[in-house]
Design a protein around this motif. Structure first.
Motif, PDB file in Angstrom:
ATOM      1  N   ALA A 297       0.820  -1.221   0.000  1.00  0.00           N
ATOM      2  CA  ALA A 297       0.000   0.000   0.000  1.00  0.00           C
ATOM      3  C   ALA A 297       0.849   1.264   0.000  1.00  0.00           C
ATOM      4  CB  ALA A 297      -0.929  -0.004   1.208  1.00  0.00           C
ATOM      5  N   MET A 298       2.072   1.184   0.481  1.00  0.00           N
ATOM      6  CA  MET A 298       2.952   2.355   0.538  1.00  0.00           C
ATOM      7  C   MET A 298       3.556   2.714  -0.817  1.00  0.00           C
ATOM      8  SD  MET A 298       5.362   1.510   3.778  1.00  0.00           S
ATOM      9  CE  MET A 298       4.717   0.845   5.306  1.00  0.00           C
ATOM     10  N   LEU A 299       3.601   1.763  -1.739  1.00  0.00           N
ATOM     11  CA  LEU A 299       4.377   1.949  -2.968  1.00  0.00           C
ATOM     12  C   LEU A 299       3.997   3.208  -3.751  1.00  0.00           C
ATOM     13  CD1 LEU A 299       4.672  -1.738  -4.215  1.00  0.00           C
ATOM     14  CD2 LEU A 299       6.414  -0.353  -3.078  1.00  0.00           C
ATOM     15  N   PRO A 300       2.695   3.546  -3.897  1.00  0.00           N
ATOM     16  CA  PRO A 300       2.368   4.754  -4.659  1.00  0.00           C
ATOM     17  C   PRO A 300       2.945   6.037  -4.067  1.00  0.00           C
ATOM     18  CG  PRO A 300       0.431   3.359  -4.409  1.00  0.00           C
ATOM     19  CD  PRO A 300       1.482   2.797  -3.503  1.00  0.00           C
ATOM     20  N   SER A 301       3.359   5.988  -2.808  1.00  0.00           N
ATOM     21  CA  SER A 301       3.939   7.188  -2.185  1.00  0.00           C
ATOM     22  C   SER A 301       5.288   7.546  -2.797  1.00  0.00           C
ATOM     23  CB  SER A 301       4.101   6.979  -0.677  1.00  0.00           C
ATOM     24  OG  SER A 301       2.843   6.766  -0.060  1.00  0.00           O
TER      25      SER A 301
ATOM     26  N   ALA B  44      12.947  11.932   1.398  1.00  0.00           N
ATOM     27  CA  ALA B  44      12.516  12.340   2.747  1.00  0.00           C
ATOM     28  C   ALA B  44      11.039  12.723   2.757  1.00  0.00           C
ATOM     29  CB  ALA B  44      13.372  13.508   3.235  1.00  0.00           C
ATOM     30  N   ASP B  45      10.568  13.378   1.687  1.00  0.00           N
ATOM     31  CA  ASP B  45       9.153  13.765   1.622  1.00  0.00           C
ATOM     32  C   ASP B  45       8.260  12.539   1.480  1.00  0.00           C
ATOM     33  OD1 ASP B  45      10.080  16.319   1.756  1.00  0.00           O
ATOM     34  OD2 ASP B  45       9.643  16.835  -0.333  1.00  0.00           O
TER      35      ASP B  45
ATOM     36  N   GLY C 115       5.415  11.350   4.031  1.00  0.00           N
ATOM     37  CA  GLY C 115       4.046  11.119   3.590  1.00  0.00           C
ATOM     38  C   GLY C 115       3.538   9.755   4.023  1.00  0.00           C
ATOM     39  N   ILE C 116       4.392   8.753   3.975  1.00  0.00           N
ATOM     40  CA  ILE C 116       4.006   7.403   4.410  1.00  0.00           C
ATOM     41  C   ILE C 116       3.672   7.411   5.903  1.00  0.00           C
ATOM     42  CG2 ILE C 116       4.930   5.073   4.844  1.00  0.00           C
ATOM     43  CD1 ILE C 116       6.456   5.373   2.164  1.00  0.00           C
ATOM     44  N   ARG C 117       4.452   8.122   6.673  1.00  0.00           N
ATOM     45  CA  ARG C 117       4.208   8.167   8.121  1.00  0.00           C
ATOM     46  C   ARG C 117       2.879   8.859   8.420  1.00  0.00           C
ATOM     47  NH1 ARG C 117       8.626  10.001  12.708  1.00  0.00           N
ATOM     48  NH2 ARG C 117       7.351   9.430  14.532  1.00  0.00           N
ATOM     49  N   ALA C 118       2.596   9.924   7.681  1.00  0.00           N
ATOM     50  CA  ALA C 118       1.349  10.656   7.913  1.00  0.00           C
ATOM     51  C   ALA C 118       0.137   9.860   7.452  1.00  0.00           C
ATOM     52  CB  ALA C 118       1.414  12.002   7.180  1.00  0.00           C
ATOM     53  N   GLU C 119       0.251   9.178   6.273  1.00  0.00           N
ATOM     54  CA  GLU C 119      -0.893   8.482   5.709  1.00  0.00           C
ATOM     55  C   GLU C 119      -1.130   7.098   6.305  1.00  0.00           C
ATOM     56  OE1 GLU C 119      -2.589   7.064   1.303  1.00  0.00           O
ATOM     57  OE2 GLU C 119      -0.783   8.288   1.467  1.00  0.00           O
ATOM     58  N   HIS C 120      -0.032   6.387   6.564  1.00  0.00           N
ATOM     59  CA  HIS C 120      -0.151   5.001   6.997  1.00  0.00           C
ATOM     60  C   HIS C 120       0.242   4.775   8.445  1.00  0.00           C
ATOM     61  CE1 HIS C 120      -0.857   3.676   2.847  1.00  0.00           C
ATOM     62  NE2 HIS C 120       0.124   4.496   2.480  1.00  0.00           N
ATOM     63  N   GLY C 121       0.811   5.783   9.086  1.00  0.00           N
ATOM     64  CA  GLY C 121       1.248   5.625  10.463  1.00  0.00           C
ATOM     65  C   GLY C 121       2.396   4.670  10.602  1.00  0.00           C
TER      66      GLY C 121
END
Length: 338
Positions: free
Chosen positions: A313-317, A324-325, A329-335
């Motif tokens: 699920a993270m791959l599109p990020s 770094a961005d 984004g992964i941390r914000a969206e997926h925790g």
């Protein structure tokens, strides 16, 4: 121990001269316990009794001679397979033991049989201990560089593909050079090097299908070396054994120099494990698996990855923005902290 010890000794010495740094081993492609033998649904699977040895290699004259000269305790059975091919006379040329017309036809028109068909099984395959190669220390470029799975994925495949191109060109040049050094007569060279000759099999005869050599054709093809095929191969091996990569490069000329440069660049990339500054997800097929897993198929159908679904699920990020961005984004969206 050479830095390129994953290669046959002759080629390892050449690549030590060219690359000057190690070639990482491909530990995901396990020959003794074939990584491609599986009963997993949806996965490409090979026959445990053939593995990827469903291929008839060109054993170039200097390699055939090296096998005949090999006094290693384990070499006897491999030497017997070379002797058998020479004795049959089919595909036996001054350039080496070549793929036959009939085999090329079968191989080209049965891609789904690779890894499965016993009819396509290599004559140098030794059916014990999970399957052994009788000519392993003197294997040619295809068998040297082909892997089902790569530790670095597409980066690894690119390196080994470039190395295959280089070694194949070196084999062709060096085997021809041997014949020039041995003074093979013009009539033989004319038959071996026909202008614009095609690799495509044509006019398959009953003799081709049944593996029966044509004595008159062999007489013309070998000239004064007829009946001394083993002697020619051994002499070629003795000529090539002392060659350095500088010697091989001189023999191969400009084309080999270009291929060598491509290998050097691909090798540098293989050794560079730094994360890209702007990663972009490649084309990937995602298949849900049992539990919270997913299967990823990217550059090769034979080298899939099974990962937690959250990773898929993270791959599109990874869309080309700075690394770094993307991680933020992964941390914000997926925790999830990467």
């Amino acid at each position: 121990m050479t830095i390129s010890s994953s290669l046959p000794p002759l080629y390892a010495a050449w690549m030590d001269d060219l690359l000057r740094s190690p070639i990482p081993p491909e530990s995901n492609a396990t020959c003794a316990s074939c990584a491609m033998v599986t009963d997993e649904p949806g996965e490409v699977s090979y026959n445990v009794n053939t593995k990827c040895c469903t291929f008839l290699p060109d054993i170039w004259n200097f390699l055939a001679g090296a096998v005949l000269l090999d006094e290693h305790p384990d070499a006897a059975r491999g030497r017997a397979t070379i002797e058998a091919r020479i004795g049959r006379g089919v595909g036996v040329t001054p350039l080496g033991l070549r793929r036959t017309q009939a085999y090329r036809l079968l191989y080209a028109n049965s891609p789904a049989s690779f890894g499965r068909s016993r009819t396509l099984l290599c004559p140098h395959y030794i059916d014990e201990a999970g399957g052994l190669c009788g000519v392993w220390r003197h294997r040619e470029s295809t068998c040297t560089t082909w892997f089902c799975k790569f530790v670095r994925g597409a980066v690894g495949r690119e390196f080994w593909t470039q190395l295959h191109q280089l070694l194949r060109a070196a084999e062709e040049s060096v085997s021809a050079w041997c014949l020039m050094e041995l003074g093979v007569e013009h009539a033989v060279m004319t038959r071996l090097f026909r202008p614009f000759a095609s690799e495509r099999p044509a006019n398959i005869t009953d003799r081709d299908l049944d593996g029966i050599p044509d004595s008159a054709d062999l007489d013309a093809l070998w000239g004064s070396w007829r009946g001394r095929e083993r002697e020619l191969y051994v002499e070629c091996a003795r000529l090539v054994a002392p060659l350095s990569w500088t010697d091989v490069s001189r023999i191969g000329g400009a084309q080999l120099a270009v291929y060598a440069r491509l290998v050097q660049v691909a090798h540098a990339r293989l050794l560079d494990d730094a994360a890209p500054e702007h990663p972009v997800t490649a084309m990937v097929q995602i298949t849900p698996r049992s539990g919270s897993l997913a299967r990823l198929a990217t550059y090769s159908g034979s080298d899939t990855l099974e990962v937690p679904s959250v990773v898929a699920a993270m791959l599109p990020s990874f869309d080309g923005r700075p690394l770094a961005d993307a991680i933020a984004g992964i941390r914000a969206e997926h925790g999830v902290v990467v």
